[in-house]
Design a protein around this motif. Structure first.
Motif, PDB file in Angstrom:
ATOM      1  N   VAL A 638       0.859  -1.183   0.000  1.00 24.97           N
ATOM      2  CA  VAL A 638       0.000   0.000   0.000  1.00 24.97           C
ATOM      3  C   VAL A 638       0.899   1.237   0.000  1.00 24.97           C
ATOM      4  N   TRP A 639       0.493   2.222  -0.803  1.00 24.47           N
ATOM      5  CA  TRP A 639       1.272   3.448  -0.939  1.00 24.47           C
ATOM      6  C   TRP A 639       0.619   4.549  -0.122  1.00 24.47           C
ATOM      7  N   GLU A 640       1.439   5.235   0.662  1.00 23.34           N
ATOM      8  CA  GLU A 640       0.951   6.333   1.485  1.00 23.34           C
ATOM      9  C   GLU A 640       1.388   7.652   0.854  1.00 23.34           C
ATOM     10  N   PRO A 641       0.471   8.337   0.153  1.00 19.50           N
ATOM     11  CA  PRO A 641       0.859   9.569  -0.539  1.00 19.50           C
ATOM     12  C   PRO A 641       1.390  10.647   0.400  1.00 19.50           C
ATOM     13  N   ALA A 642       0.842  10.739   1.611  1.00 17.10           N
ATOM     14  CA  ALA A 642       1.231  11.813   2.524  1.00 17.10           C
ATOM     15  C   ALA A 642       2.720  11.773   2.857  1.00 17.10           C
ATOM     16  N   THR A 643       3.258  10.561   3.007  1.00 16.83           N
ATOM     17  CA  THR A 643       4.678  10.428   3.372  1.00 16.83           C
ATOM     18  C   THR A 643       5.526   9.877   2.236  1.00 16.83           C
ATOM     19  N   GLN A 644       4.878   9.625   1.072  1.00 17.48           N
ATOM     20  CA  GLN A 644       5.590   9.041  -0.075  1.00 17.48           C
ATOM     21  C   GLN A 644       6.302   7.748   0.341  1.00 17.48           C
ATOM     22  N   THR A 645       5.547   6.875   1.041  1.00 14.41           N
ATOM     23  CA  THR A 645       6.124   5.642   1.583  1.00 14.41           C
ATOM     24  C   THR A 645       5.330   4.434   1.117  1.00 14.41           C
ATOM     25  N   LYS A 646       6.047   3.386   0.776  1.00 17.94           N
ATOM     26  CA  LYS A 646       5.407   2.108   0.435  1.00 17.94           C
ATOM     27  C   LYS A 646       5.481   1.191   1.649  1.00 17.94           C
ATOM     28  N   HIS A 647       4.345   0.566   1.966  1.00 18.23           N
ATOM     29  CA  HIS A 647       4.281  -0.359   3.105  1.00 18.23           C
ATOM     30  C   HIS A 647       3.948  -1.759   2.595  1.00 18.23           C
ATOM     31  N   TRP A 648       4.607  -2.774   3.186  1.00 19.27           N
ATOM     32  CA  TRP A 648       4.265  -4.165   2.910  1.00 19.27           C
ATOM     33  C   TRP A 648       3.406  -4.666   4.069  1.00 19.27           C
ATOM     34  N   VAL A 649       2.229  -5.155   3.740  1.00 18.55           N
ATOM     35  CA  VAL A 649       1.277  -5.539   4.783  1.00 18.55           C
ATOM     36  C   VAL A 649       0.674  -6.896   4.455  1.00 18.55           C
ATOM     37  N   ARG A 650       0.081  -7.511   5.492  1.00 17.39           N
ATOM     38  CA  ARG A 650      -0.627  -8.779   5.336  1.00 17.39           C
ATOM     39  C   ARG A 650      -2.043  -8.629   5.865  1.00 17.39           C
ATOM     40  N   VAL A 651      -2.978  -9.328   5.230  1.00 17.63           N
ATOM     41  CA  VAL A 651      -4.383  -9.243   5.625  1.00 17.63           C
ATOM     42  C   VAL A 651      -4.567  -9.929   6.976  1.00 17.63           C
ATOM     43  N   LYS A 652      -5.143  -9.206   7.924  1.00 18.96           N
ATOM     44  CA  LYS A 652      -5.495  -9.787   9.220  1.00 18.96           C
ATOM     45  C   LYS A 652      -6.961 -10.186   9.257  1.00 18.96           C
ATOM     46  N   GLY A 653      -7.828  -9.425   8.571  1.00 17.36           N
ATOM     47  CA  GLY A 653      -9.242  -9.763   8.572  1.00 17.36           C
ATOM     48  C   GLY A 653     -10.025  -8.845   7.649  1.00 17.36           C
ATOM     49  N   TYR A 654     -11.088  -9.406   7.065  1.00 15.73           N
ATOM     50  CA  TYR A 654     -11.998  -8.630   6.219  1.00 15.73           C
ATOM     51  C   TYR A 654     -13.390  -8.726   6.839  1.00 15.73           C
ATOM     52  N   TYR A 655     -14.051  -7.571   6.995  1.00  8.04           N
ATOM     53  CA  TYR A 655     -15.333  -7.509   7.676  1.00  8.04           C
ATOM     54  C   TYR A 655     -16.364  -6.873   6.740  1.00  8.04           C
TER      55      TYR A 655
END
Length: 728
Positions: A638-655
């Motif tokens: 996921v890309w965070e435009p505010a900080t110009q940072t890319k994050h690698w994440v894993r799904v914990k849950g979908y509701y």
């Protein structure tokens, strides 16, 4: 049967039944017998409960059609023959344990290296003996600690009772031979029998410690302590590394530390590949297919080392010397701060990764970039060996599973996906890349043998598990496609049970065989449509309607029986449809007679209920597609435009009800919670991207882009476990 003869070992005929345990005078022996039969019976039932998932997963990963059919055929056989196998196993186990004082059979092992016992036998018989022998070796290795204690207690019990008990009276060989005996009357082709052996190996052998621990506890309750001069160790090979032999252990060398393969040992001691990011293409990492080695240049992994200080090159050299000594069966010489046991355990961990046949050679260099950082993390924190959720251990295991997905992808992954994967591996290596100078000052504590055995057992069990997220995604694809077929119609609960519990498994297998465009999938979906149409009020005659319904039921029965549904299971999933047909016939055929004003009788037929839309609303469609995308454990960027940072994440849950999805950081205990529709928008507009080459995931992303839903984005706010924002 194999037409060729092979050399194999003669085995003795089974010993005669020595009588039921109730005839024994020693109540402790009878209690041991009852405990073992009870625990093993439960484990075997659990094996069959898990068989569908395991075989389904194996079939899904199989590349060849014949191998795929083998797993599916085995799935059908174990469903049909389940009760027979369980009863035969319990009977055989009772006989084996009832003859607990007659150890001739239990002590007879398949010494495949004893040429004096060889004779010409069928190839299938040889393969079966090898499978059984490997299970015995594995059981003795995995559960050595509990088994040694049990052997010594049994030796003490033998001294006290003189009842024919020996230290080998509850050896793994007895249990495994009992299961082998239960398979003798099973009329199946040998390849299917071999798959069932693998099921037993995977589910039951890995949990035999429950039997041995229970036996030790029972004997302890009765005051039976281990005999101090009892068996020094269980029948445990010097090597325990995935079935490969290794030199005998020298004094001071733990048995589990041997068995490092020479072809992969080079990964820990060879020349550097320059510290650059290895590519996904270009063949194996070395001529022999070994993974790329550690860098030998100081600071090439980004550690805060300076020229002349203790850096990665010196650490790598000392690690290589330790592993080289272990591989030769010698006790290594190492600095006081660098425990050889800890080094060997991490090496064995990666050794297991590289040996896995599912991991292609061209992906091994990517995994090898994590060797030194993970080794440093393990040296800095002893919890690495005792906590499966330790960040470094969990992350490297997760990345190994991800690499397996890329290795089994039907087509070449997209360049962007490869770039995301490489970026993730680089980020992980930087996170765990500690300064060797600080490690040397840390003084690591050595791991004890029990912790080492537990660590290796957990890693082996983890490697035997295939990717669960892929299987779960296939199930969600099937569920979503069924819902799309049904649309907004409200089917009777009994018919929904048929859809989910009958057509669901059938469509999963159809998907595995040929995908969503295959002929089998199309035929099953046509049958689903016929069921839905048959529930509409009919204007035909009673006989015509009954004939059509009978044909549909017969067709469903044949299709489900072909994938192993028993008669009882068929009756369960079809009963709801039959009940719906009866209720429909009552509503359709009951003429309502009323008195008219002119004195005549008037017949009134109930009007058909208005047909409901067969299309899902865009909201429901989006929920279904996101359920396919957001499988727990799935990786995204996921890309965070505010900080110009890319994050690698894993799904914990979908509701779905809350329109929310939660992600976890790839290694830290922090989380993102955003609207699911906002995440879908980010996917479409390129601010989020999956790291998964599976075709069903890519198809789901494409379909999300076509849906008319309200789009928007959310700010990314990291929180702790309790939901409180984390600054920075």
């Amino acid at each position: 049967m194999n037409a060729h003869a092979h050399a194999t070992v003669e085995s003795e005929a089974p010993a005669a039944n020595a009588g039921e345990p109730s005839e024994r005078s020693n109540p402790i022996v009878s209690a041991l017998y009852e405990m073992a039969v009870s625990v093993l019976g439960d484990q075997l039932r659990e094996m069959f409960d898990k068989a569908d998932d395991i075989l389904f997963d194996s079939a899904e990963k199989a590349r060849a059609g014949d191998e795929q059919r083998l797993y599916l055929d085995t799935m059908r056989i174990v469903r049909v023959q389940r009760a027979k196998i369980i009863n035969a196993f319990q009977g055989s186990l009772r006989e084996a344990l009832a003859s607990i004082g007659n150890d001739d059979e239990a002590g007879t092992r398949n010494h495949l290296d004893d040429m004096s016992q060889w004779s010409l036998q069928d190839g299938d018989a040889l393969e079966e003996r090898i499978a059984v022998s490997n299970m015995e070796t594995k059981a003795a290795s995995l559960h050595a600690h509990e088994l040694v204690e049990l052997q010594r207690r049994l030796a003490r019990l033998s001294d006290m009772s003189g009842d024919g008990i020996t230290s080998e009276s509850m050896a793994p060989a007895r249990i495994i031979r009992a299961f082998q005996n239960s398979m003798r009357d099973l009329s199946v082709d040998f390849p299917i029998k071999l798959v069932i052996y693998k099921l037993f190996d995977r589910v039951v052998i890995g949990r035999l410690s429950e039997v041995f621990v229970g036996a030790n506890q029972l004997l302890a309750v009765h005051g039976i302590e281990p005999r101090t001069d009892g068996p020094a160790q269980a029948r445990k090979p010097a090597a325990q590394s995935f079935g490969r032999p290794s030199p005998g252990a020298a004094p001071g060398v733990p048995s589990w530390a041997n068995g490092l393969d020479q072809s992969t040992l080079g990964a820990f001691s060879g020349p550097a590949y320059g510290g650059g990011s290895p590519q996904m293409t270009g063949g194996s990492a070395s001529a022999g297919g070994s993974p790329a080695p550690w860098p030998s240049q100081p600071g090439s992994w980004g550690a805060a080392a300076v020229q002349g200080s203790y850096g990665d090159a010196m650490l790598s050299q000392e690690i290589a010397q330790i592993l080289g000594a272990y591989a030769q069966g010698r006790a290594p010489q190492a600095p006081n701060w660098l425990p050889p046991e800890n080094v060997a355990l991490v090496a064995r961990m990666f050794d297991g990764f590289y040996r896995d046949a599912r991991l292609p050679d061209h992906l091994k260099p990517m995994l090898s970039r994590l060797q030194l950082p993970v080794m440093k993390a393990a040296l800095s924190d002893r919890r690495f060996f005792v906590d499966p959720q330790h960040p470094a251990r969990r992350t490297v295991n997760d990345l190994f599973e991800m690499l397996l997905q890329f290795g089994t992808a039907e087509s070449a992954p997209q360049p962007q996906m490869i770039s995301e994967l490489q970026g993730l591996i680089d980020a992980v290596s930087r996170s765990f890349n500690l300064d060797p100078e600080k490690l040397r000052a840390h003084q690591s504590e050595p791991v004890d043998e029990r912790t080492a055995d537990s660590f290796l057992r957990e890693q082996e069990e983890l490697q035997q598990k295939k990717n669960r997220a892929r299987v779960e995604r296939v199930r969600r694809v099937v569920s979503h496609e069924l819902k799309r077929r049904i649309g907004e119609r409200r089917l009777p609960p009994g018919v929904m049970r048929l859809m989910l519990s009958g057509f669901g498994p059938l469509l999963c297998l159809d998907y595995i065989r040929n995908g969503i465009d295959g002929a089998s999938w199309t035929q099953t979906m046509q049958l689903v449509d016929r069921v839905i149409d048959s529930l509409q009020p009919s204007r035909g005659s009673t006989a015509e309607r009954a004939a059509a319904e009978a044909e549909i039921v017969a067709h469903i029965s044949r299709r489900l029986a072909n994938i192993g549904f028993s008669d009882a299971r068929l009756e369960e999933v079809l009963s709801g449809l039959l009940q719906a047909y009866l209720e429909l016939a009552d509503n359709d055929d009951e003429a309502i007679f009323e008195d008219a004003q002119d004195g005549t009788l008037r017949v009134s037929v109930p009007e058909a209920a208005p047909a409901m839309s067969l299309e899902l609303s865009p909201e429901k469609e989006l929920q279904g597609l996101l359920s396919i995308l957001l499988v727990p454990g799935g990786w995204f960027t996921v890309w965070e435009p505010a900080t110009q940072t890319k994050h690698w994440v894993r799904v914990k849950g979908y509701y779905p009800v809350q329109n929310a999805v939660m992600f976890g950081h790839y290694m830290e205990e922090r989380f993102l919670r955003i609207r699911a529709s906002a995440f879908a928008t980010d996917l479409i507009e390129g601010r989020a991207s999956p790291i998964d080459p599976s075709p069903e995931l890519q198809a789901a992303v494409a379909r999300v882009a076509e849906l008319p839903f309200e789009r928007g984005s959310d700010a990314l706010v990291w929180t702790s476990v309790d939901g409180k924002p984390i600054e920075g």
